[in-house]
Design an enzyme around this catalytic site. Sequence first.
Site, PDB file in Angstrom:
ATOM      1  CE  LYS A  91      -2.611   1.747 -11.161  1.00  0.00           C
ATOM      2  NZ  LYS A  91      -3.349   1.824  -9.893  1.00  0.00           N
ATOM      3  CG  HIS A 108      -3.867   2.029 -15.119  1.00  0.00           C
ATOM      4  ND1 HIS A 108      -3.215   0.824 -15.264  1.00  0.00           N
ATOM      5  CD2 HIS A 108      -5.088   1.741 -14.590  1.00  0.00           C
ATOM      6  CE1 HIS A 108      -4.005  -0.152 -14.827  1.00  0.00           C
ATOM      7  NE2 HIS A 108      -5.151   0.381 -14.420  1.00  0.00           N
TER       8      HIS A 108
HETATM    9  P1  NAD Z   1      -7.580   9.264  -5.635  1.00  0.00           P
HETATM   10  O1  NAD Z   1      -6.175   9.732  -5.404  1.00  0.00           O
HETATM   11  O2  NAD Z   1      -8.458  10.025  -6.568  1.00  0.00           O
HETATM   12  O3  NAD Z   1      -8.343   9.181  -4.215  1.00  0.00           O
HETATM   13  C1  NAD Z   1      -7.720   8.774  -3.012  1.00  0.00           C
HETATM   14  C2  NAD Z   1      -8.611   9.143  -1.831  1.00  0.00           C
HETATM   15  O4  NAD Z   1      -7.976   8.723  -0.610  1.00  0.00           O
HETATM   16  C3  NAD Z   1      -8.880  10.645  -1.686  1.00  0.00           C
HETATM   17  O5  NAD Z   1     -10.230  10.846  -1.334  1.00  0.00           O
HETATM   18  C4  NAD Z   1      -7.976  11.044  -0.513  1.00  0.00           C
HETATM   19  O6  NAD Z   1      -8.477  12.161   0.221  1.00  0.00           O
HETATM   20  C5  NAD Z   1      -8.038   9.780   0.340  1.00  0.00           C
HETATM   21  N1  NAD Z   1      -6.913   9.691   1.274  1.00  0.00           N
HETATM   22  C6  NAD Z   1      -5.596   9.788   0.984  1.00  0.00           C
HETATM   23  N2  NAD Z   1      -4.875   9.658   2.115  1.00  0.00           N
HETATM   24  C7  NAD Z   1      -5.757   9.514   3.129  1.00  0.00           C
HETATM   25  C8  NAD Z   1      -5.620   9.328   4.538  1.00  0.00           C
HETATM   26  N3  NAD Z   1      -4.419   9.265   5.135  1.00  0.00           N
HETATM   27  N4  NAD Z   1      -6.746   9.154   5.272  1.00  0.00           N
HETATM   28  C9  NAD Z   1      -7.965   9.167   4.691  1.00  0.00           C
HETATM   29  N5  NAD Z   1      -8.156   9.344   3.352  1.00  0.00           N
HETATM   30  C10 NAD Z   1      -7.066   9.510   2.590  1.00  0.00           C
HETATM   31  O7  NAD Z   1      -7.458   7.757  -6.093  1.00  0.00           O
HETATM   32  P2  NAD Z   1      -8.503   6.839  -6.910  1.00  0.00           P
HETATM   33  O8  NAD Z   1      -8.200   6.904  -8.371  1.00  0.00           O
HETATM   34  O9  NAD Z   1      -9.895   7.084  -6.413  1.00  0.00           O
HETATM   35  O10 NAD Z   1      -8.010   5.408  -6.434  1.00  0.00           O
HETATM   36  C11 NAD Z   1      -7.982   5.048  -5.069  1.00  0.00           C
HETATM   37  C12 NAD Z   1      -7.327   3.691  -4.918  1.00  0.00           C
HETATM   38  O11 NAD Z   1      -8.136   2.705  -5.556  1.00  0.00           O
HETATM   39  C13 NAD Z   1      -5.937   3.579  -5.558  1.00  0.00           C
HETATM   40  O12 NAD Z   1      -5.162   2.706  -4.768  1.00  0.00           O
HETATM   41  C14 NAD Z   1      -6.235   2.955  -6.914  1.00  0.00           C
HETATM   42  O13 NAD Z   1      -5.127   2.290  -7.460  1.00  0.00           O
HETATM   43  C15 NAD Z   1      -7.327   2.002  -6.500  1.00  0.00           C
HETATM   44  N6  NAD Z   1      -8.205   1.558  -7.587  1.00  0.00           N
HETATM   45  C16 NAD Z   1      -8.730   0.323  -7.426  1.00  0.00           C
HETATM   46  C17 NAD Z   1      -9.627  -0.181  -8.344  1.00  0.00           C
HETATM   47  C18 NAD Z   1     -10.261  -1.526  -8.103  1.00  0.00           C
HETATM   48  O14 NAD Z   1     -11.125  -1.951  -8.884  1.00  0.00           O
HETATM   49  N7  NAD Z   1      -9.876  -2.221  -7.025  1.00  0.00           N
HETATM   50  C19 NAD Z   1     -10.007   0.600  -9.457  1.00  0.00           C
HETATM   51  C20 NAD Z   1      -9.462   1.870  -9.582  1.00  0.00           C
HETATM   52  C21 NAD Z   1      -8.574   2.360  -8.633  1.00  0.00           C
END
Ligand code: NAD
Length: 254
Positions: A147, A143
């Site tokens: 990440k 990744h």
């Molecule tokens: P990112 O770090 O870009 O975004 C995280 C978001 O969460 C931000 O908007 C941040 O402001 C918010 N956040 C953090 N702490 C918070 C809190 N206490 N209260 C409210 N909001 C809060 O991450 P990303 O790349 O968008 O990924 C997000 C998650 O999704 C990760 O866990 C990642 O591993 C996962 N992910 C899942 C898939 C899937 O298909 N299931 C695919 C990609 C990423």
Amino acid sequence: MKVGVFGANGRIGRLLVEILSQHQECKLSAVFVRNKIDVALPSGCLVTNDYQEFIKACDVIIDFSLPEATRQLLSHLLVSPLPLVCGTTGLQSEVLSLMEELAKKTPILYATNMSKGVAILNAILKKVAINFKESDIEICEIHHHNKKDAPSGTALTLAETCAKSRNLDLSKVRVSGRDGNIGARTKDEIGVISLRGGDVVGRHTVGFYADGEYLEFTHNATSRLTFAKGAVDASIWLVKQKNNLYHIQDMMQF
Ligand code: NAD
């Protein structure tokens, strides 16, 4: 259908906002943000950091945030249940227990990977792990360098599928690093190795290595839109389901 996005400022959250802003069946009704949001929103979309106000504005919530944020969201949803599609990875067992509790009150779909390709791969792995039982299972994921959790949630899900198919407890057989004079590989161990670099969206290779032949299955995610679109499709499907905890495979026919 009124959809709320939790984590709207994030990499996936922004794509969800983009898709929902021009969707035929769904309307982006609210985003939960802790501070400011620098993403263009459709008119009428509520921007809030008040959990109850956020929940009230939605028919379903899509969460792509961080484990602690998901924990907080779940504790509020337990007070005011609403269907939830959760894609946040790296959740601790305590958070997963909250999710199971909430699933008794409202439908929830949790998937560490919202892509169709990974759902299909997971289904194939069950058959291979059982029928190719003499093979050693090794999983390698890569990744982007931002990440935070490792191994990826997807790699752990794929490993869990393989372990369950062989009646193994993943927590006892997973090896996520090898270094030094560690001796020969044991029969049941499942290697789950993580690489990090550049802007790689996500690649998972599951290998079954036997004497004289091996099989390797690779899934490549080439765009984050795959996950965001998958989550929106899941939310449309989820609101029609009974209270339960679902996986992305439940939307498909295997
Ligand atoms: P990112 O770090 O870009 O975004 C995280 C978001 O969460 C931000 O908007 C941040 O402001 C918010 N956040 C953090 N702490 C918070 C809190 N206490 N209260 C409210 N909001 C809060 O991450 P990303 O790349 O968008 O990924 C997000 C998650 O999704 C990760 O866990 C990642 O591993 C996962 N992910 C899942 C898939 C899937 O298909 N299931 C695919 C990609 C990423």
